[in-house]
Scaffold this motif. Structure first.
Motif, PDB file in Angstrom:
ATOM      1  N   THR A  57       0.119   6.944 -15.107  1.00 53.68           N
ATOM      2  CA  THR A  57       1.760   6.497 -15.043  1.00 53.68           C
ATOM      3  C   THR A  57       2.407   8.043 -14.730  1.00 53.68           C
ATOM      4  N   ARG A  58       3.385   7.875 -13.965  1.00 55.90           N
ATOM      5  CA  ARG A  58       4.256   9.174 -13.409  1.00 55.90           C
ATOM      6  C   ARG A  58       4.600   9.824 -14.847  1.00 55.90           C
ATOM      7  N   PRO A  59       4.314  11.287 -14.908  1.00 58.48           N
ATOM      8  CA  PRO A  59       4.688  12.011 -15.956  1.00 58.48           C
ATOM      9  C   PRO A  59       6.032  11.672 -16.649  1.00 58.48           C
ATOM     10  N   GLU A  60       7.100  11.471 -15.792  1.00 59.22           N
ATOM     11  CA  GLU A  60       8.426  11.219 -16.481  1.00 59.22           C
ATOM     12  C   GLU A  60       8.881   9.904 -16.752  1.00 59.22           C
ATOM     13  N   HIS A  61       7.704   8.888 -16.759  1.00 58.72           N
ATOM     14  CA  HIS A  61       7.839   7.599 -17.398  1.00 58.72           C
ATOM     15  C   HIS A  61       6.712   7.408 -18.605  1.00 58.72           C
ATOM     16  N   ARG A  62       6.023   8.199 -18.852  1.00 61.48           N
ATOM     17  CA  ARG A  62       4.796   8.124 -19.862  1.00 61.48           C
ATOM     18  C   ARG A  62       5.660   7.990 -21.427  1.00 61.48           C
ATOM     19  N   LYS A  63       4.898   7.382 -22.287  1.00 62.71           N
ATOM     20  CA  LYS A  63       5.280   7.264 -23.600  1.00 62.71           C
ATOM     21  C   LYS A  63       6.124   5.924 -23.810  1.00 62.71           C
ATOM     22  N   ARG A  64       6.142   4.856 -22.913  1.00 63.90           N
ATOM     23  CA  ARG A  64       6.810   3.862 -22.796  1.00 63.90           C
ATOM     24  C   ARG A  64       6.202   2.794 -22.957  1.00 63.90           C
TER      25      ARG A  64
ATOM     26  N   TRP B  38       0.657  -1.319  -0.135  1.00 60.26           N
ATOM     27  CA  TRP B  38      -0.142   0.078   0.069  1.00 60.26           C
ATOM     28  C   TRP B  38       0.997   1.300  -0.058  1.00 60.26           C
ATOM     29  N   PRO B  39       1.776   1.285   0.592  1.00 58.00           N
ATOM     30  CA  PRO B  39       2.643   2.756   0.943  1.00 58.00           C
ATOM     31  C   PRO B  39       2.948   3.003  -0.669  1.00 58.00           C
ATOM     32  N   ALA B  40       3.589   2.221  -1.279  1.00 60.84           N
ATOM     33  CA  ALA B  40       4.092   2.556  -2.638  1.00 60.84           C
ATOM     34  C   ALA B  40       3.025   2.936  -3.608  1.00 60.84           C
ATOM     35  N   LEU B  41       1.976   2.389  -3.521  1.00 63.61           N
ATOM     36  CA  LEU B  41       0.662   2.660  -4.334  1.00 63.61           C
ATOM     37  C   LEU B  41       0.007   4.027  -3.658  1.00 63.61           C
ATOM     38  N   ALA B  42      -0.095   4.137  -2.588  1.00 58.99           N
ATOM     39  CA  ALA B  42      -0.378   5.620  -2.036  1.00 58.99           C
ATOM     40  C   ALA B  42       0.333   6.676  -2.605  1.00 58.99           C
TER      41      ALA B  42
ATOM     42  N   PRO C  41      -8.549  12.922  -1.412  1.00 58.94           N
ATOM     43  CA  PRO C  41      -8.546  12.041  -0.104  1.00 58.94           C
ATOM     44  C   PRO C  41      -9.720  10.994  -0.010  1.00 58.94           C
ATOM     45  N   PRO C  42     -11.053  11.260  -0.497  1.00 63.73           N
ATOM     46  CA  PRO C  42     -12.184  10.394  -0.654  1.00 63.73           C
ATOM     47  C   PRO C  42     -11.777   9.064  -1.351  1.00 63.73           C
ATOM     48  N   ARG C  43     -11.147   9.537  -2.580  1.00 67.66           N
ATOM     49  CA  ARG C  43     -10.868   8.567  -3.461  1.00 67.66           C
ATOM     50  C   ARG C  43      -9.679   7.514  -2.942  1.00 67.66           C
ATOM     51  N   MET C  44      -8.660   8.053  -2.526  1.00 69.62           N
ATOM     52  CA  MET C  44      -7.572   7.550  -1.553  1.00 69.62           C
ATOM     53  C   MET C  44      -8.187   6.785  -0.491  1.00 69.62           C
ATOM     54  N   ALA C  45      -8.902   6.857   0.240  1.00 68.07           N
ATOM     55  CA  ALA C  45      -9.576   6.279   1.205  1.00 68.07           C
ATOM     56  C   ALA C  45     -10.351   5.024   0.740  1.00 68.07           C
ATOM     57  N   ASP C  46     -10.933   5.094  -0.230  1.00 67.67           N
ATOM     58  CA  ASP C  46     -11.913   4.029  -0.930  1.00 67.67           C
ATOM     59  C   ASP C  46     -10.764   3.195  -1.525  1.00 67.67           C
ATOM     60  N   ILE C  47      -9.765   3.623  -2.192  1.00 64.82           N
ATOM     61  CA  ILE C  47      -8.710   2.585  -2.898  1.00 64.82           C
ATOM     62  C   ILE C  47      -7.682   1.948  -1.802  1.00 64.82           C
ATOM     63  N   GLU C  48      -7.585   2.555  -0.796  1.00 60.74           N
ATOM     64  CA  GLU C  48      -6.906   1.891   0.386  1.00 60.74           C
ATOM     65  C   GLU C  48      -7.576   0.757   0.857  1.00 60.74           C
ATOM     66  N   LYS C  49      -8.572   1.058   1.342  1.00 56.82           N
ATOM     67  CA  LYS C  49      -9.733   0.219   1.815  1.00 56.82           C
ATOM     68  C   LYS C  49      -9.872  -1.109   0.811  1.00 56.82           C
ATOM     69  N   ARG C  50     -10.177  -0.940  -0.516  1.00 55.52           N
ATOM     70  CA  ARG C  50     -10.030  -1.998  -1.302  1.00 55.52           C
ATOM     71  C   ARG C  50      -8.516  -2.805  -1.569  1.00 55.52           C
ATOM     72  N   PHE C  51      -7.573  -2.023  -1.353  1.00 53.18           N
ATOM     73  CA  PHE C  51      -6.358  -2.655  -1.504  1.00 53.18           C
ATOM     74  C   PHE C  51      -5.932  -3.423  -0.164  1.00 53.18           C
TER      75      PHE C  51
ATOM     76  N   LEU D 189       2.078   6.620  -5.548  1.00 56.50           N
ATOM     77  CA  LEU D 189       1.998   6.885  -6.618  1.00 56.50           C
ATOM     78  C   LEU D 189       0.687   7.723  -7.189  1.00 56.50           C
ATOM     79  N   TYR D 190      -0.443   7.305  -6.216  1.00 53.89           N
ATOM     80  CA  TYR D 190      -1.790   8.010  -6.350  1.00 53.89           C
ATOM     81  C   TYR D 190      -1.817   9.355  -5.423  1.00 53.89           C
ATOM     82  N   ALA D 191      -0.901   9.894  -4.995  1.00 54.67           N
ATOM     83  CA  ALA D 191      -0.870  10.905  -4.130  1.00 54.67           C
ATOM     84  C   ALA D 191      -1.489  12.096  -4.465  1.00 54.67           C
ATOM     85  N   HIS D 192      -1.843  12.420  -5.628  1.00 56.20           N
ATOM     86  CA  HIS D 192      -2.494  13.542  -6.232  1.00 56.20           C
ATOM     87  C   HIS D 192      -3.903  13.238  -6.343  1.00 56.20           C
ATOM     88  N   GLU D 193      -4.618  12.052  -5.959  1.00 59.36           N
ATOM     89  CA  GLU D 193      -5.881  11.809  -5.998  1.00 59.36           C
ATOM     90  C   GLU D 193      -6.456  12.490  -4.808  1.00 59.36           C
TER      91      GLU D 193
END
Length: 156
Positions: free
Chosen positions: A76-83, A14-18, A26-36, A20-24
């Motif tokens: 995808t993180r902006p610096e890793h797009r188009k791959r 979860w910490p690594a996924l959280a 808080p309510p969406r993050m709480a839902d994803i954390e619970k699902r994960f 990645l999605y830090a820009h989301e």
């Protein structure tokens, strides 16, 4: 890089996924954390990620109920797009969805992503609309042999 398919629960990742999605929001993050980390007993979610050590470069997930699912949070993180990471994630998740009996898969995506990623995976545009973030497209993928409920008038 090959995607990693994660079937929750998987709290140690979860910490690594959280991060990645830090820009989301808080309510969406709480839902994803619970699902994960602590999914409901009847949950049928799957996450696909592109890991790089302990860091996630790209991710997406499908929430499935019976034979219907929603593909969401493709990022995808902006610096890793188009791959090709997004395409690999989508392929991995669709393979899981199909193998688990999925028939109808929907999503909402920016118009440029819809044409660049999802049309290649047999998604068809259902509706296009404008938001504060630009043009969005609602899309549907119906597995071969599955009936289209909308076309039959059942989806109304």
């Amino acid at each position: 890089m090959k995607p990693l398919l994660i079937i929750p629960p998987c709290p140690r990742r979860w910490p690594a996924l959280a991060e990645l999605y830090a820009h989301e929001p808080p309510p969406r993050m709480a839902d994803i954390e619970k699902r994960f980390t602590a999914p409901a007993e009847d949950a049928q979610d799957a996450f696909a990620v592109i890991p790089d050590g302990g860091r996630m470069l790209s991710g997406a997930f499908i929430s499935k109920s019976g034979d219907t699912g929603v593909l969401a949070m493709l990022y995808t993180r902006p610096e890793h797009r188009k791959r090709g990471y997004a395409a690999r994630l989508v392929t991995t998740l669709i393979e899981w969805f199909d193998l688990t009996g999925g028939k109808r898969l929907s999503l909402i995506a920016p118009a440029d992503v819809a044409s660049g990623v999802f049309e290649k995976h047999a998604f068809k545009a259902v509706r296009q609309f404008a938001t504060d973030d630009g043009q969005q497209v609602s899309m549907m993928r119906i597995a071969a042999g599955a009936k289209d409920k909308e076309a039959e008038g059942e989806g109304r």
